[in-house]
Scaffold this motif. Sequence first.
Motif, mmCIF file in Angstrom:
data_model
loop_
_atom_site.group_PDB
_atom_site.id
_atom_site.type_symbol
_atom_site.label_atom_id
_atom_site.label_comp_id
_atom_site.label_asym_id
_atom_site.label_seq_id
_atom_site.Cartn_x
_atom_site.Cartn_y
_atom_site.Cartn_z
ATOM 1 N N GLY A 23 -43.495 -25.710 29.375
ATOM 2 C CA GLY A 23 -44.447 -25.330 30.152
ATOM 3 C C GLY A 23 -44.813 -23.728 29.642
ATOM 4 N N SER A 24 -43.827 -22.841 29.158
ATOM 5 C CA SER A 24 -43.824 -21.658 28.723
ATOM 6 C C SER A 24 -44.574 -21.724 27.580
ATOM 7 C CB SER A 24 -42.663 -20.889 28.383
ATOM 8 O OG SER A 24 -41.601 -20.860 29.423
ATOM 9 N N SER A 25 -44.376 -22.640 26.555
ATOM 10 C CA SER A 25 -45.225 -22.531 25.276
ATOM 11 C C SER A 25 -46.673 -22.821 25.542
ATOM 12 C CB SER A 25 -44.606 -23.685 24.389
ATOM 13 O OG SER A 25 -45.434 -23.831 23.122
ATOM 14 N N MET A 26 -46.822 -24.043 26.351
ATOM 15 C CA MET A 26 -48.367 -24.457 26.645
ATOM 16 C C MET A 26 -49.148 -23.116 27.338
ATOM 17 S SD MET A 26 -50.517 -27.182 26.930
ATOM 18 C CE MET A 26 -49.505 -28.669 26.982
ATOM 19 N N ILE A 27 -48.563 -22.635 28.254
ATOM 20 C CA ILE A 27 -49.347 -21.412 29.226
ATOM 21 C C ILE A 27 -49.531 -20.367 28.197
ATOM 22 C CG2 ILE A 27 -49.029 -19.824 31.011
ATOM 23 C CD1 ILE A 27 -47.672 -22.295 32.627
ATOM 24 N N ILE A 28 -48.551 -19.834 27.470
ATOM 25 C CA ILE A 28 -48.754 -18.827 26.522
ATOM 26 C C ILE A 28 -49.841 -19.103 25.515
ATOM 27 C CG2 ILE A 28 -47.829 -17.031 25.132
ATOM 28 C CD1 ILE A 28 -47.315 -16.644 28.094
ATOM 29 N N SER A 29 -49.747 -20.489 24.792
ATOM 30 C CA SER A 29 -50.653 -20.818 23.719
ATOM 31 C C SER A 29 -51.931 -20.755 24.224
ATOM 32 C CB SER A 29 -49.994 -21.995 23.231
ATOM 33 O OG SER A 29 -48.863 -22.117 22.658
ATOM 34 N N ILE A 78 -34.212 -26.159 10.070
ATOM 35 C CA ILE A 78 -34.762 -26.265 11.520
ATOM 36 C C ILE A 78 -34.407 -25.168 12.078
ATOM 37 C CG2 ILE A 78 -34.358 -27.592 13.519
ATOM 38 C CD1 ILE A 78 -33.595 -29.907 11.590
ATOM 39 N N THR A 79 -35.506 -24.390 12.918
ATOM 40 C CA THR A 79 -35.288 -23.155 13.719
ATOM 41 C C THR A 79 -34.986 -23.386 15.182
ATOM 42 O OG1 THR A 79 -37.478 -22.920 13.315
ATOM 43 C CG2 THR A 79 -36.000 -21.785 11.770
ATOM 44 N N GLY A 80 -35.531 -24.523 15.572
ATOM 45 C CA GLY A 80 -35.634 -24.749 16.922
ATOM 46 C C GLY A 80 -36.845 -24.129 17.767
ATOM 47 N N VAL A 81 -37.960 -23.856 17.162
ATOM 48 C CA VAL A 81 -39.338 -23.573 17.853
ATOM 49 C C VAL A 81 -39.888 -24.857 18.261
ATOM 50 C CG1 VAL A 81 -39.324 -21.392 16.692
ATOM 51 C CG2 VAL A 81 -40.488 -23.118 15.835
ATOM 52 N N THR A 82 -40.980 -24.884 19.188
ATOM 53 C CA THR A 82 -41.741 -25.999 19.458
ATOM 54 C C THR A 82 -43.082 -25.956 18.665
ATOM 55 O OG1 THR A 82 -42.430 -24.772 21.220
ATOM 56 C CG2 THR A 82 -40.544 -26.083 21.715
ATOM 57 N N LEU A 83 -43.650 -27.250 18.746
ATOM 58 C CA LEU A 83 -45.018 -27.358 18.247
ATOM 59 C C LEU A 83 -46.132 -27.070 19.155
ATOM 60 C CD1 LEU A 83 -46.272 -28.223 15.444
ATOM 61 C CD2 LEU A 83 -46.283 -30.494 16.429
ATOM 62 N N PRO A 84 -46.856 -25.888 18.946
ATOM 63 C CA PRO A 84 -47.843 -25.450 19.988
ATOM 64 C C PRO A 84 -48.736 -26.669 20.466
ATOM 65 C CG PRO A 84 -47.733 -23.873 18.195
ATOM 66 C CD PRO A 84 -46.936 -24.958 17.782
ATOM 67 N N PHE A 109 -49.164 -15.461 14.528
ATOM 68 C CA PHE A 109 -47.759 -15.939 15.402
ATOM 69 C C PHE A 109 -47.844 -17.569 15.462
ATOM 70 C CE2 PHE A 109 -45.326 -12.578 18.021
ATOM 71 C CZ PHE A 109 -44.008 -13.245 17.628
ATOM 72 N N PHE A 110 -49.130 -18.150 15.759
ATOM 73 C CA PHE A 110 -49.473 -19.321 15.986
ATOM 74 C C PHE A 110 -49.369 -19.955 14.642
ATOM 75 C CE2 PHE A 110 -52.429 -22.864 15.909
ATOM 76 C CZ PHE A 110 -51.950 -23.347 16.828
ATOM 77 N N LYS A 119 -33.430 -21.275 40.181
ATOM 78 C CA LYS A 119 -32.798 -22.569 40.892
ATOM 79 C C LYS A 119 -33.839 -22.884 41.912
ATOM 80 C CE LYS A 119 -28.388 -23.060 41.042
ATOM 81 N NZ LYS A 119 -27.102 -22.744 41.613
ATOM 82 N N GLY A 120 -34.060 -24.356 41.666
ATOM 83 C CA GLY A 120 -34.990 -25.090 42.697
ATOM 84 C C GLY A 120 -36.423 -25.100 42.323
ATOM 85 N N LEU A 121 -36.849 -23.989 41.643
ATOM 86 C CA LEU A 121 -38.197 -23.893 41.459
ATOM 87 C C LEU A 121 -38.721 -23.996 40.050
ATOM 88 C CD1 LEU A 121 -38.516 -20.190 43.182
ATOM 89 C CD2 LEU A 121 -39.232 -22.519 44.156
ATOM 90 N N PHE A 122 -38.085 -23.263 39.163
ATOM 91 C CA PHE A 122 -38.791 -23.740 37.688
ATOM 92 C C PHE A 122 -37.960 -23.020 36.537
ATOM 93 C CE2 PHE A 122 -40.840 -19.708 39.196
ATOM 94 C CZ PHE A 122 -40.900 -18.848 38.021
ATOM 95 N N SER A 123 -38.094 -22.914 35.469
ATOM 96 C CA SER A 123 -37.500 -22.411 34.392
ATOM 97 C C SER A 123 -38.544 -21.794 33.308
ATOM 98 C CB SER A 123 -36.587 -23.159 33.692
ATOM 99 O OG SER A 123 -37.266 -24.432 32.871
ATOM 100 N N PHE A 124 -38.239 -20.801 32.641
ATOM 101 C CA PHE A 124 -39.461 -20.461 31.667
ATOM 102 C C PHE A 124 -38.549 -19.628 30.358
ATOM 103 C CE2 PHE A 124 -38.644 -16.675 34.296
ATOM 104 C CZ PHE A 124 -39.019 -15.390 33.294
ATOM 105 N N GLN A 125 -39.256 -19.529 29.571
ATOM 106 C CA GLN A 125 -38.926 -18.638 28.216
ATOM 107 C C GLN A 125 -39.485 -17.361 28.220
ATOM 108 O OE1 GLN A 125 -38.999 -21.452 24.991
ATOM 109 N NE2 GLN A 125 -37.502 -20.777 23.715
ATOM 110 N N PRO A 126 -38.745 -16.409 28.445
ATOM 111 C CA PRO A 126 -39.343 -15.113 28.542
ATOM 112 C C PRO A 126 -39.793 -14.661 26.935
ATOM 113 C CG PRO A 126 -37.097 -15.175 29.433
ATOM 114 C CD PRO A 126 -37.409 -16.264 29.070
#
Length: 408
Positions: free
Chosen positions: A381-387, A369-375, A351-352, A152-159
């Motif tokens: 942010g999670s996807s971008m940073i880990i990619s 449809i599976t709900g994953v994002t396009l790298p 994976f990619f 809360k108040g900072l950020f969210s991420f996808q573990p």
Amino acid sequence: MHPQIEDVYNKSVGILALIGIINFLLLSYFNKTLGIGIFYGALIFLATFFLCYIINYKFIENSDVYLFLLSSLLVELGLIMLCRINPELYKKQVVFYVIGAFLFILSTIMTNYFIKRVKNPLLFWLITFVFLLLPILFGVERGGAKNWIYIKGLFSFQPSEIAKLFFVFYLSSNLKEGKIKNMSKFILEIFLIIVLLILAKDLGGAMLFYLTALMLIFIATSRYDYAFLGILFGIFLGLAGFHSFPYIRARVLAWLDPWQDVPGRGYQIAQSLFAIAQGGFFGTGLGLGHPEYIPAVATDFIFSAFTEEFGFLGGQALIILYFLLVYRGVRISLRSIDSYLSLVSIGLTVFFGLQVFTIIGGVIKLIPITGVTLPFMSYGGSSMIISFTSLGILNGVWISSREEEGIG
């Protein structure tokens, strides 16, 4: 470096900058309300790109410069679409790119000092398990899956994005000798990882983790019986999921016939297909489409919005860019002398590649449809940073391979 190759690199950098300048000028012309903020964002993107490119090209010897060039071009095209769809998300995505670009440099350097030296499968499995357990205990549901952590108040991420890296390290460290020492333990550990993803209702993540494990096992062992049994078990899991979970059944039925219930379960895929058809061969033109009609357009369906405005040709160009990144990853894996690093490289590439295939296949109705994002293109942010971190590891493996070959 050979002068002709250097000239190609320099021209590629110039083209990337030119694409961004032209497209952002077009956006400001068609949408006067965007304001000067989009140019600041574009300048920050270009400044970060040039700085990291110079570091990667001039100061890191033997670097695979095209990894960063191709990924940055994809990010730029994604930023153009996000600016068109939601300027606020565009500004956040620029920040994610800045973080990701510098993590690319850091992970390139750290490959020699950490990834190359640490090969503890139990440690990697525990880290993967903990990251996937976190959203089940403390996460919130978003898009039908409970796979997000909000601070809360900072950020969210996808573990699960972070878990991808350590899952590949776990598989590679187990398979580096070309065989599985303790089959029952290995299967149980992978099964527990998949169960966590299913409990979080992360269907796309479960499929990606399972298929990556299956492909890496086959690549490392060349055992067709393992592959056959793995495919059979995957089919069994799919059928069990279809009959046990209503949300999986709804997605499969929407895939089979979205026109049966267009206002309901078929709405997402129907709107995606309408947008792609509207674009035709050459597209409606930047700023002239209607991405507002497409659900989750900034994340899951950004490819549909891009194809509507840039057409079939633009969509194919995107697929070629992704193909080139996969090709570079395979090439790096094949050139690596160290079996562990070779498996890490091909694992990250698999994976990619699977993620790209899954999301594009989903929005064009090739698969459910599976709900994953396009790298690199979808907002997140999670996807971008880990990619970018994954590409940095690939770059580090490439540098290590070149050093082992005595190329300086």
